[in-house]
Scaffold this motif. Structure first.
Motif, PDB file in Angstrom:
ATOM      1  N   GLY A 304       0.850  -1.243   0.071  1.00  0.00           N
ATOM      2  CA  GLY A 304      -0.057   0.160   0.100  1.00  0.00           C
ATOM      3  C   GLY A 304       0.932   1.397  -0.014  1.00  0.00           C
ATOM      4  N   GLY A 305       1.944   1.079   0.367  1.00  0.00           N
ATOM      5  CA  GLY A 305       2.736   2.521   0.462  1.00  0.00           C
ATOM      6  C   GLY A 305       3.817   2.084   1.641  1.00  0.00           C
ATOM      7  N   HIS A 306       4.350   3.338   2.299  1.00  0.00           N
ATOM      8  CA  HIS A 306       5.356   3.227   3.317  1.00  0.00           C
ATOM      9  C   HIS A 306       5.016   3.857   4.369  1.00  0.00           C
ATOM     10  N   ARG A 307       5.267   3.637   5.735  1.00  0.00           N
ATOM     11  CA  ARG A 307       4.800   4.297   6.826  1.00  0.00           C
ATOM     12  C   ARG A 307       5.866   4.702   7.739  1.00  0.00           C
ATOM     13  N   ASN A 308       5.655   5.646   8.639  1.00  0.00           N
ATOM     14  CA  ASN A 308       6.678   5.747   9.639  1.00  0.00           C
ATOM     15  C   ASN A 308       5.841   6.080  10.900  1.00  0.00           C
ATOM     16  N   GLU A 309       6.416   6.108  12.060  1.00  0.00           N
ATOM     17  CA  GLU A 309       5.851   6.050  13.192  1.00  0.00           C
ATOM     18  C   GLU A 309       6.793   6.865  14.521  1.00  0.00           C
ATOM     19  N   VAL A 310       6.367   7.833  15.042  1.00  0.00           N
ATOM     20  CA  VAL A 310       7.140   8.250  16.218  1.00  0.00           C
ATOM     21  C   VAL A 310       6.213   8.398  17.396  1.00  0.00           C
ATOM     22  N   LEU A 364       2.208  10.449  23.149  1.00  0.00           N
ATOM     23  CA  LEU A 364       1.628  11.282  21.774  1.00  0.00           C
ATOM     24  C   LEU A 364       2.199  10.096  20.455  1.00  0.00           C
ATOM     25  N   ARG A 365       1.450   9.456  19.765  1.00  0.00           N
ATOM     26  CA  ARG A 365       1.896   8.846  18.576  1.00  0.00           C
ATOM     27  C   ARG A 365       1.652   9.501  17.230  1.00  0.00           C
ATOM     28  N   LEU A 366       2.460   9.706  16.627  1.00  0.00           N
ATOM     29  CA  LEU A 366       2.417  10.226  15.066  1.00  0.00           C
ATOM     30  C   LEU A 366       2.669   9.187  14.080  1.00  0.00           C
ATOM     31  N   VAL A 367       1.687   8.811  13.264  1.00  0.00           N
ATOM     32  CA  VAL A 367       2.019   7.771  12.112  1.00  0.00           C
ATOM     33  C   VAL A 367       1.663   8.707  10.968  1.00  0.00           C
ATOM     34  N   VAL A 368       2.477   8.604   9.997  1.00  0.00           N
ATOM     35  CA  VAL A 368       2.537   9.187   8.548  1.00  0.00           C
ATOM     36  C   VAL A 368       2.392   8.000   7.350  1.00  0.00           C
ATOM     37  N   ARG A 369       1.825   8.198   6.445  1.00  0.00           N
ATOM     38  CA  ARG A 369       1.866   7.246   5.289  1.00  0.00           C
ATOM     39  C   ARG A 369       2.138   7.971   3.960  1.00  0.00           C
ATOM     40  N   ASP A 370       2.460   7.566   2.815  1.00  0.00           N
ATOM     41  CA  ASP A 370       2.750   7.685   1.616  1.00  0.00           C
ATOM     42  C   ASP A 370       3.193   6.668   0.975  1.00  0.00           C
ATOM     43  N   ARG A 371       3.162   6.892  -0.441  1.00  0.00           N
ATOM     44  CA  ARG A 371       3.609   5.935  -1.263  1.00  0.00           C
ATOM     45  C   ARG A 371       5.204   6.203  -1.546  1.00  0.00           C
ATOM     46  N   ASP A 372       5.528   7.284  -1.298  1.00  0.00           N
ATOM     47  CA  ASP A 372       7.113   7.927  -1.620  1.00  0.00           C
ATOM     48  C   ASP A 372       7.692   7.397  -0.193  1.00  0.00           C
ATOM     49  N   GLY A 532     -14.349  -1.532   8.986  1.00  0.00           N
ATOM     50  CA  GLY A 532     -13.609  -0.483   8.769  1.00  0.00           C
ATOM     51  C   GLY A 532     -12.730   0.155   9.806  1.00  0.00           C
ATOM     52  N   LEU A 533     -12.970  -0.442  11.178  1.00  0.00           N
ATOM     53  CA  LEU A 533     -12.421  -0.097  12.245  1.00  0.00           C
ATOM     54  C   LEU A 533     -10.635  -0.215  12.018  1.00  0.00           C
ATOM     55  N   LEU A 534     -10.076  -1.393  11.146  1.00  0.00           N
ATOM     56  CA  LEU A 534      -8.844  -1.605  10.930  1.00  0.00           C
ATOM     57  C   LEU A 534      -8.332  -1.124   9.543  1.00  0.00           C
ATOM     58  N   GLY A 535      -9.038  -0.069   9.010  1.00  0.00           N
ATOM     59  CA  GLY A 535      -8.618   0.623   8.016  1.00  0.00           C
ATOM     60  C   GLY A 535      -8.494  -0.482   6.701  1.00  0.00           C
ATOM     61  N   GLU A 536      -7.250  -0.611   6.363  1.00  0.00           N
ATOM     62  CA  GLU A 536      -6.916  -1.347   5.142  1.00  0.00           C
ATOM     63  C   GLU A 536      -6.614  -2.840   5.257  1.00  0.00           C
ATOM     64  N   GLY A 537      -6.716  -3.257   6.808  1.00  0.00           N
ATOM     65  CA  GLY A 537      -6.186  -4.533   7.364  1.00  0.00           C
ATOM     66  C   GLY A 537      -4.919  -4.566   8.214  1.00  0.00           C
ATOM     67  N   VAL A 538      -4.650  -5.569   8.817  1.00  0.00           N
ATOM     68  CA  VAL A 538      -3.539  -5.693   9.737  1.00  0.00           C
ATOM     69  C   VAL A 538      -2.457  -5.247   9.219  1.00  0.00           C
ATOM     70  N   ALA A 539      -1.832  -5.343   8.035  1.00  0.00           N
ATOM     71  CA  ALA A 539      -0.882  -5.148   7.329  1.00  0.00           C
ATOM     72  C   ALA A 539      -0.609  -3.717   7.295  1.00  0.00           C
ATOM     73  N   ALA A 540      -1.566  -2.840   7.317  1.00  0.00           N
ATOM     74  CA  ALA A 540      -1.717  -1.733   7.270  1.00  0.00           C
ATOM     75  C   ALA A 540      -1.171  -0.843   8.281  1.00  0.00           C
ATOM     76  N   GLN A 541      -1.444  -1.600   9.462  1.00  0.00           N
ATOM     77  CA  GLN A 541      -1.322  -1.111  11.070  1.00  0.00           C
ATOM     78  C   GLN A 541      -1.899   0.418  11.220  1.00  0.00           C
ATOM     79  N   ALA A 542      -3.089   0.181  10.850  1.00  0.00           N
ATOM     80  CA  ALA A 542      -3.884   1.588  11.071  1.00  0.00           C
ATOM     81  C   ALA A 542      -4.364   2.094  12.325  1.00  0.00           C
ATOM     82  N   ARG A 543      -4.243   1.248  13.153  1.00  0.00           N
ATOM     83  CA  ARG A 543      -4.519   1.856  14.832  1.00  0.00           C
ATOM     84  C   ARG A 543      -3.345   0.874  15.811  1.00  0.00           C
ATOM     85  N   PHE A 544      -3.744   1.442  17.149  1.00  0.00           N
ATOM     86  CA  PHE A 544      -2.602   0.620  17.989  1.00  0.00           C
ATOM     87  C   PHE A 544      -2.780  -0.694  18.224  1.00  0.00           C
ATOM     88  N   ASP A 545      -3.996  -1.515  18.195  1.00  0.00           N
ATOM     89  CA  ASP A 545      -4.202  -2.649  18.010  1.00  0.00           C
ATOM     90  C   ASP A 545      -4.690  -3.035  16.554  1.00  0.00           C
TER      91      ASP A 545
END
Length: 567
Positions: A304-310, A364-372, A532-545
């Motif tokens: 789906g793209g790339h993500r980062n988390e701080v 305080l969790r920051l999650v960002v996603r983008d194809r790049d 829709g609670l998990l966004g695009e599924g587990v591999a997308a890691q859309a939420r804390f759990d």
């Protein structure tokens, strides 16, 4: 048929509930007690993405290598004891795994007949769209049955339904026809109970404090009878427990309505009856089956793209002000790159006047996603670290700066049965085509059963978990939450109280999401699907759990007015 003159049941055990489960379980199941067939489930939705990326790097891979390592220590023992092994560890390359097992047997000097099932891999069958790395139809147990009838000691498959690991051996052993719906449905229910390993013997169980020994729970096994009924049990002397409660919890896991559809049969969950049949023995009976739907579910995984988390740690006083400051500072840095998605969450894990520093801190969790990957890589984590001496008092983060990581997306498509080849490759190399189900039936919701009379009387504020158990999990982007109680009076209260609207009140994250409720009175259970609670599924890691594993425990911790007679 049961009774003194009934034929011996087929003992089917489980030794793996996921890719990464207890490595020694295969040996334990072979040595701790008798078993006829030993199964292993290795293929979760996330696993298919992992194996797809492995295969892209090396076409000879794409299977669960852990299974092969387990066999190095146990294959000889299984053959010696006449235990047949059936596993879906073939993943995206069942033929490759079968060859590797034959090579292993030759090196060890073991006479072992290996077969495999293929045809589920549909990646090249059509254009599935951008970034798809795997496309696999969920096959039934027919190919497994053919391999076992062909004399296989070991059968490896690609993507089959989890329950097919049980329906295949049972159909081969008892000679069931493809339209023996009730018997097949009974085996599907037993297979669903076994598929997640120790979840059936007390693992992840809501009332875990009632189980004497959970340090090392034994893996489950099912004694399957000719009519499809079964007894769920475990080897004597192993840890954990098998109770009506542990089996109910697993039956509710990652299911939805009364009709539980698969490629072999649609099992009616509302017909399932559970009876405690002695210590660590639960009888499953009364299961009815119907013809399966005319299409096969096909799981698609794509990048789906790339993500980062701080994760910023905010300690002590003025947590909200500290969070606002960090957000303002980071938003300025993010504006230079403009990631496609930016998500902030503040978890108030802090408490006042704490004796331990960690208990005085919020996250305080920051999650960002983008194809790049560059947009979400060091540009984000580096900007966070640059604030170390220029931001809130006590500034620190939970991990050093890192690159953006790829994330996956799971989707489900549906294709006609006859568009999917289902091939059993027997030990002698013979290729046998498995026909689709002889009859199909379009899947429709079951009629809702009538409600029992409500339970009245004085109430007291208490957590739902004081009277109810829960088990939750993921299905693509949706979460499943099963809730059950252990008395008829508690059922009368639960079914009138825990409506979709009440669930939204108790779990505010679900407030804007579609929720479907299903009643299962025989189990005194409700099953909720939260889309829709998990966004695009587990591999997308859309939420804390990301797999919704603990949503049920969150729900049990919420307080509401409960009749005092139940407390």
């Amino acid at each position: 048929m049961t009774g003194p003159n009934a034929p011996e049941p087929l003992r089917i055990g489980n030794a793996s509930g996921f890719y990464g489960d207890r490595f020694d379980a295969l040996r334990e199941m072979l040595t701790d007690g008798p078993v006829d067939v030993l199964t292993g489930d290795y293929l979760a939705e996330l696993t298919m993405l992992i194996l797809g990326r492995d295969r892209a790097k090396d076409p000879s891979r794409g299977y669960a290598a852990t299974f092969l390592r387990q066999l190095e220590d146990t294959l000889g023992l299984a053959v010696e004891r006449g235990v047949r092994i059936v596993a879906n560890a073939g993943g995206l390359n069942p033929a490759g795994l079968a060859r590797a097992i034959r090579d292993l047997a030759d090196r060890l000097g073991i006479g072992c007949r290996v077969a495999h099932v293929e045809g589920d891999d549909l990646l090249g069958a059509r254009d599935w769209g951008r970034g798809v790395v795997s496309a696999n139809a969920y096959l039934g147990g027919g190919g497994i049955a053919a391999c076992l009838r062909g004399g296989a000691d070991v059968v490896v498959t690609g993507r089959v339904t989890d329950a097919a690991l049980v329906t295949g051996p049972a159909a081969a052993h008892f000679g069931w026809a493809a339209d023996d719906w009730d018997a097949l449905a009974g085996a599907v229910i037993a297979g669903h109970v076994l598929e997640c390993g120790t979840q059936a013997t007390g693992g992840n169980y809501a009332f875990f404090t009632e189980i004497d020994d959970l340090r090392h729970p034994g893996f489950p096994l099912a004694e399957i009878h000719p009519d499809g009924s079964s007894v769920i049990t475990k080897h004597p002397g192993t840890g954990g427990a098998v109770t009506v409660g542990t089996v109910t919890a697993q039956l509710l896991y990652e299911t939805a309505g009364a009709r539980y559809a698969g490629p072999d049969v649609t099992a009616r969950l509302d017909s399932v009856r559970l009876t405690q049949d002695g210590p660590d023995r639960v009888r499953i009976h009364g299961v009815r089956g119907e013809a399966p739907p005319p299409t096969l579910k096909t799981g698609l995984t794509r990048l789906g793209g790339h993500r980062n988390e701080v994760v910023f740690v905010l300690t002590g006083l003025d947590v909200d002000a500290k969070a606002a400051l960090v957000r303002d500072q980071m938003e300025a840095a993010l504006a230079k790159r403009r990631p496609a998605e930016v998500r902030w969450t503040l978890a108030r894990t802090d408490r006042p006047d704490a004796d331990v520093q960690e208990e005085a801190s919020a996250l305080l969790r920051l999650v960002v996603r983008d194809r790049d990957p560059e947009t979400v890589g060091r540009a984000v984590s580096g900007a966070a670290v640059e604030l170390a001496l220029a931001s809130l008092p006590g500034f620190h983060v939970t991990a050093p700066p890192g690159k953006g990581a790829p994330y996956g997306v799971f989707e489900a498509a549906y294709v006609p049965h006859d568009a999917v080849p289902h091939i059993a490759v027997l030990p002698d190399g013979t290729r046998t085509a498995i026909p689709p189900a002889p009859q199909t039936r379009h899947l429709t919701p079951a009629d809702e059963p009538p409600l029992p009379p409500p339970l009245s009387g004085p109430t007291r504020r208490a957590p739902l978990g004081a009277v109810a158990g829960a088990r939750s999990g993921d299905k693509g982007g949706s979460a499943n939450v099963g809730v059950w109680v252990r008395s008829d009076d508690a059922w009368r209260w639960l079914v009138h109280t825990l409506t979709p609207d009440r669930l939204r009140e108790l779990l505010p994250e679900t407030a804007e999401l579609p929720i479907t409720r299903h009643q299962l009175p025989q189990l005194r259970a409700l099953n909720f699907t939260v889309d829709g609670l998990l966004g695009e599924g587990v591999a997308a890691q859309a939420r804390f759990d990301p797999q919704a594993k603990a949503v049920g425990e969150w729900l049990r911790s919420r307080h509401l007015d409960i009749p005092e007679v139940l407390l």
